[in-house]
Design an enzyme around this catalytic site. Structure first.
Site, PDB file in Angstrom:
ATOM      1  N   ARG A 196       0.626  -1.285  -0.014  1.00 32.18           N
ATOM      2  CA  ARG A 196      -0.206  -0.159  -0.017  1.00 32.18           C
ATOM      3  C   ARG A 196       0.910   1.181   0.032  1.00 32.18           C
ATOM      4  O   ARG A 196       0.499   2.126   0.839  1.00 32.18           O
ATOM      5  CB  ARG A 196      -0.999   0.055   1.182  1.00 32.18           C
TER       6      ARG A 196
ATOM      7  N   SER B  16     -10.495  -0.471   3.561  1.00 39.67           N
ATOM      8  CA  SER B  16      -9.614  -0.987   4.827  1.00 39.67           C
ATOM      9  C   SER B  16      -9.317   0.561   5.457  1.00 39.67           C
ATOM     10  O   SER B  16      -8.621   1.422   4.916  1.00 39.67           O
ATOM     11  CB  SER B  16      -8.489  -1.705   4.334  1.00 39.67           C
TER      12      SER B  16
ATOM     13  N   GLU C   2      -5.251   3.818   6.531  1.00 38.36           N
ATOM     14  CA  GLU C   2      -4.851   3.684   4.907  1.00 38.36           C
ATOM     15  C   GLU C   2      -5.182   4.591   3.998  1.00 38.36           C
ATOM     16  O   GLU C   2      -4.430   5.173   3.037  1.00 38.36           O
ATOM     17  CB  GLU C   2      -5.340   2.368   4.563  1.00 38.36           C
TER      18      GLU C   2
HETATM   19  N1  EPU Z   1     -10.177 -10.853  10.434  1.00 39.26           N
HETATM   20  C1  EPU Z   1     -10.620 -10.825  11.709  1.00 39.26           C
HETATM   21  N2  EPU Z   1     -11.602  -9.766  12.094  1.00 39.26           N
HETATM   22  C2  EPU Z   1     -12.012  -9.054  11.066  1.00 39.26           C
HETATM   23  C3  EPU Z   1     -11.544  -8.852   9.860  1.00 39.26           C
HETATM   24  C4  EPU Z   1     -10.493  -9.641   9.609  1.00 39.26           C
HETATM   25  O1  EPU Z   1     -10.364 -11.698  12.452  1.00 39.26           O
HETATM   26  O2  EPU Z   1     -12.911  -8.105  11.747  1.00 39.26           O
HETATM   27  C5  EPU Z   1      -9.106 -11.705   9.920  1.00 39.26           C
HETATM   28  C6  EPU Z   1      -9.532 -12.648   8.796  1.00 39.26           C
HETATM   29  O3  EPU Z   1     -10.548 -13.794   9.324  1.00 39.26           O
HETATM   30  C7  EPU Z   1      -8.351 -12.939   8.064  1.00 39.26           C
HETATM   31  C8  EPU Z   1      -7.573 -11.875   8.262  1.00 39.26           C
HETATM   32  O4  EPU Z   1      -8.079 -11.041   9.512  1.00 39.26           O
HETATM   33  O5  EPU Z   1      -7.889 -14.270   8.531  1.00 39.26           O
HETATM   34  C9  EPU Z   1      -7.534 -10.990   7.146  1.00 39.26           C
HETATM   35  O6  EPU Z   1      -8.725 -10.629   6.736  1.00 39.26           O
HETATM   36  P1  EPU Z   1      -8.988 -10.605   5.056  1.00 39.26           P
HETATM   37  O7  EPU Z   1      -8.857 -11.656   4.440  1.00 39.26           O
HETATM   38  O8  EPU Z   1     -10.546 -10.034   5.014  1.00 39.26           O
HETATM   39  O9  EPU Z   1      -7.972  -9.627   4.442  1.00 39.26           O
HETATM   40  P2  EPU Z   1      -7.444  -8.025   5.325  1.00 39.26           P
HETATM   41  O10 EPU Z   1      -6.214  -8.229   5.681  1.00 39.26           O
HETATM   42  O11 EPU Z   1      -8.351  -7.593   6.335  1.00 39.26           O
HETATM   43  C10 EPU Z   1      -6.845  -6.894   3.023  1.00 39.26           C
HETATM   44  C11 EPU Z   1      -6.542  -5.658   2.305  1.00 39.26           C
HETATM   45  C12 EPU Z   1      -8.128  -5.674   1.568  1.00 39.26           C
HETATM   46  C13 EPU Z   1      -8.166  -6.683   0.728  1.00 39.26           C
HETATM   47  C14 EPU Z   1      -8.273  -8.218   1.398  1.00 39.26           C
HETATM   48  C15 EPU Z   1      -8.306  -9.231   0.345  1.00 39.26           C
HETATM   49  C16 EPU Z   1      -5.332  -4.147   3.606  1.00 39.26           C
HETATM   50  C17 EPU Z   1      -5.162  -3.052   4.526  1.00 39.26           C
HETATM   51  N3  EPU Z   1      -6.706  -4.622   3.171  1.00 39.26           N
HETATM   52  O12 EPU Z   1      -7.542  -6.955   4.232  1.00 39.26           O
HETATM   53  O13 EPU Z   1      -8.091  -4.540   0.930  1.00 39.26           O
HETATM   54  O14 EPU Z   1      -9.346  -6.589  -0.085  1.00 39.26           O
HETATM   55  O15 EPU Z   1      -7.024  -8.109   2.353  1.00 39.26           O
HETATM   56  O16 EPU Z   1      -7.139  -9.422  -0.176  1.00 39.26           O
HETATM   57  O17 EPU Z   1      -4.133  -4.579   3.226  1.00 39.26           O
HETATM   58  C18 EPU Z   1      -8.568  -2.004   0.966  1.00 39.26           C
HETATM   59  O18 EPU Z   1      -7.287  -1.697   0.838  1.00 39.26           O
HETATM   60  O19 EPU Z   1      -9.353  -1.050   1.083  1.00 39.26           O
HETATM   61  C19 EPU Z   1      -9.064  -3.374   0.984  1.00 39.26           C
HETATM   62  C20 EPU Z   1     -10.255  -3.742   1.169  1.00 39.26           C
END
Ligand code: EPU
Length: 341
Positions: free
Chosen positions: A166, A240, A336
């Site tokens: 990012r 995010s 972010e």
């Molecule tokens: N999780 C939790 N609780 C929550 C949310 C997430 O425990 O409330 C856990 C999930 O269970 C999972 C882990 O956190 O094990 C990661 O969650 P997720 O796969 O939803 O991805 P993320 O790391 O929360 C990132 C990006 C998203 C992107 C997703 C999918 C960042 C800041 N965000 O989210 O990007 O869509 O991966 O690849 O890196 C964005 O940048 O706006 C965005 C939506």
């Protein structure tokens, strides 16, 4: 001649739908308009801020003494041909998901995992948009910019964009200097691999599909994405709200010892990435509201505006979340979305 309107509502220019009034607002539909905007900025003695669709942007309250330029340069064309790949160049104002759809219809692989991300092509290199194990930097060949220091259009090759998680030169040294006008992507003619991300691997395993088509991958990503992320058209948000913090491996081990369910992902020998959504949920914030701002109940990484929230509400919410995560885990959360205050 580029025309500017005065006192435009900031909330109409960003998907989080907060913000006061923008002193001047103009839309750039062709590259040459940028020079007019610079002249106007010099005469008005106000800073210029280029935006896309405002999906990763927060405006402050009150009167914002800035000139906001919405980059609306359209057009998608093939600009290079290799044996195994095609180079596609898209104007900064092309909607990101329209570009993804275009490349998939053309049978080109590389952007399918980035389906359904809100925003414009011009914003994609700025925060190096990423999802499901892929990021814009994987396919970007170069970024065309207007360089405000010498008034020239330039092509910045991928290697000079300093892409990171990012992150890019456009968020750091190049912020305010470069105005992105188009982006070129190199896409593969080969069948797509399944994106290596747990949710996607599971999706195709359950379906018993080992070689899904581009269209099937796009459909899977879109379905999974919208099950976790609120649609900004109905529930204003900026995606995010925090980055997933990168910490040293020792901190990762400490957290994993204390909380075996912690979502900790190794990056290299000395660093790990921790899911910010998990940290915020574990700190007890999932679904909580701060006035008109809520932590989204299906994904704690997203803050939503329930209607009429202002920047002050947001400051209170993010302050409370960051402090609690700091207190509980000793980890700093970094915001972010970009902010204009
Ligand atoms: N999780 C939790 N609780 C929550 C949310 C997430 O425990 O409330 C856990 C999930 O269970 C999972 C882990 O956190 O094990 C990661 O969650 P997720 O796969 O939803 O991805 P993320 O790391 O929360 C990132 C990006 C998203 C992107 C997703 C999918 C960042 C800041 N965000 O989210 O990007 O869509 O991966 O690849 O890196 C964005 O940048 O706006 C965005 C939506």
């Amino acid at each position: 001649m580029l025309l500017f309107s005065g006192y435009t509502e900031g909330r109409d220019l960003c998907t989080f739908r907060t913000g006061g009034q923008i002193r001047y607002f103009g839309e750039i539909r062709k590259k040459e308009d940028i020079k007019d905007a610079l002249d106007f900025s010099e005469t008005a003695k106000l800073p210029l801020i280029a935006i896309g669709e405002g999906s990763n942007l927060i405006f402050g309250d009150g009167l914002l003494n800035v000139i906001v330029l919405k980059m609306n340069i359209k057009g998608i064309e093939t600009t290079g041909k290799g044996t195994d790949s095609l180079d596609i160049t898209a104007g900064a104002g092309v909607n990101w998901d329209s570009l993804v759809e275009y490349t998939i219809k053309a049978g080109l692989s590389g952007l399918e995992a980035l389906s359904a991300i809100p925003g414009s092509v011009g914003a994609s290199p700025v925060q190096n948009i990423g999802a499901y194990g892929c990021e814009a930097a994987d396919t970007i060949v170069s970024v065309e910019v207007f360089d405000r220091t010498d008034g020239m259009f330039k092509i910045i090759p991928c290697a000079e964009c300093r892409f990171g998680y990012r992150d890019s030169i456009f968020k750091k040294e190049g912020k305010g200097r470069y105005i992105i006008t188009s982006v070129t992507f190199r896409l593969s003619k080969y069948p797509p691999p399944i994106p290596q991300y747990p949710d996607i691997i599971d999706f195709f395993r359950v379906k018993g599909q080992s070689a899904p088509s581009l269209g099937e991958i796009r459909e899977a990503i879109t379905t999974i994405r919208w099950s976790k992320l609120p649609d900004p058209a109905t529930l204003p948000n900026a995606g995010s709200f925090f980055k997933n913090p990168v910490v040293d491996a020792e901190t990762g081990r400490r957290i994993k010892m204390e909380y075996p369910d912690a979502r900790v992902f190794p990056l290299d020998e000395s660093r790990v990435k921790i899911a910010a959504g998990w940290l915020i949920e574990k700190a007890g914030y999932k679904g909580l509201s701060f006035g008109k701002i809520s932590v989204y109940d299906k994904n704690a990484l997203i803050l939503v505006n329930n209607g009429g929230a202002n920047h002050a509400d947001l400051t209170a919410a993010r302050g409370s979340i960051s402090e609690s995560v700091m207190e509980k885990f000793g980890i700093i959360l970094e915001q972010e979305p970009d902010e204009v205050i």
